[in-house]
Write a protein that holds these residues in place. Structure first.
Motif, PDB file in Angstrom:
ATOM      1  N   LYS A  91       3.743   4.094  -1.480  1.00  0.00           N
ATOM      2  CA  LYS A  91       4.074   4.861  -2.324  1.00  0.00           C
ATOM      3  C   LYS A  91       5.172   5.306  -2.994  1.00  0.00           C
ATOM      4  CE  LYS A  91       0.211   4.748  -5.017  1.00  0.00           C
ATOM      5  NZ  LYS A  91      -0.901   3.922  -3.957  1.00  0.00           N
ATOM      6  N   LYS A 119       5.259   7.209   0.640  1.00  0.00           N
ATOM      7  CA  LYS A 119       4.393   7.453   0.911  1.00  0.00           C
ATOM      8  C   LYS A 119       3.225   6.816   1.733  1.00  0.00           C
ATOM      9  CE  LYS A 119       0.335   9.781  -1.829  1.00  0.00           C
ATOM     10  NZ  LYS A 119      -0.169  11.294  -1.588  1.00  0.00           N
ATOM     11  N   ASP A 148       0.855  -1.033   0.018  1.00  0.00           N
ATOM     12  CA  ASP A 148      -0.005   0.435   0.460  1.00  0.00           C
ATOM     13  C   ASP A 148       0.900   1.280  -0.253  1.00  0.00           C
ATOM     14  OD1 ASP A 148      -2.178  -2.176   0.394  1.00  0.00           O
ATOM     15  OD2 ASP A 148      -2.667  -1.666   1.967  1.00  0.00           O
TER      16      ASP A 148
END
Ligand code: G4P
Length: 197
Positions: free
Chosen positions: A13, A21, A11
């Motif tokens: 980034k 992120k 999940d």
């Protein structure tokens, strides 16, 4: 911590070689179930340290810190980055410079909640250059309490924060240790170690 490492890979980034992120579960939207598991893991790791208080910093440190506090049955204090209307007690403060954001904040906690008898666990979401953690160490030491350990959710091991804290003789335990964010990919320290074996 396997569950966290998988969550970051699935999940998270990679925004650049430096920045990850994770606002779908840690920095904006929060995954309470994952935070609970993180709290349990910190409680397990620091079980023998006789922790009496947890200190963190707003805002993203609060969720993992509260879950650890719940598991360890100790209060959680979060340092504020801005003056609060109701924080009128005597304050202990430190200056924290963020290289990432290029801003300096004065962070504070009330003298009332941490003192000489406490053994404090410092918790934060990210460890990068270590400025926030060093500011929290400074505050806890000024209060007369002992820093019994530092628990980090995501350590970017290619930045100097962990090393700086360890050089002060502090125990640093990070649940995910990122060796690199190069080529848009997350590589953990333990993956590199496993490859070498
Ligand atoms: P340092 O405290 O270790 O020196 O970190 P630095 O100044 O570099 O980071 C400042 C802010 O940026 C901190 O959040 C820190 O958690 C966050 N940060 C650092 N590296 C990353 C990264 O790779 N990804 C993400 N998502 N955040 C990173 P803060 O300003 O205190 O924000 P918040 O706690 O209110 O969310």
């Amino acid at each position: 911590m396997k569950l966290l490492e998988e969550k970051i890979k699935n999940d998270g980034k990679v925004l650049s070689d430096q920045v990850l992120k994770v606002d779908s579960f840690l920095n904006h939207q929060i995954d309470p179930q994952l935070m609970l598991e993180i709290g349990k893991e910190f409680a397990r790791i620091f079980e023998a340290e006789g922790i009496t208080k947890i200190v963190t910093i707003e805002s993203s440190g609060i969720a993992p810190a509260v879950m650890a506090g719940l598991q360890m049955n100790v209060p959680v204090i979060f340092a504020r980055k801005r003056k609060s209307l109701t924080l009128v007690d005597e304050l202990i403060s430190a200056t924290v410079h963020s290289f990432t954001k290029n801003e300096t904040n004065e962070i504070s906690i009330s003298k009332k909640y941490v003192n000489e008898i406490d053994r404090v666990l410092i918790i934060d979401d990210f460890l990068a250059n270590g400025e926030a953690a060093l500011g929290l160490v400074d505050i806890v030491q000024k209060s007369g309490a002992k820093v019994a350990g530092i628990g980090i959710v995501i350590e970017k091991s290619f930045q100097p924060g962990a090393q700086r804290l360890k050089e002060l003789g502090l125990r640093v335990e990070s649940l995910a240790r990122i060796a690199s964010l190069s080529n848009g990919e997350v590589t953990y320290i333990n993956e590199i170690v496993e490859e070498l074996i």
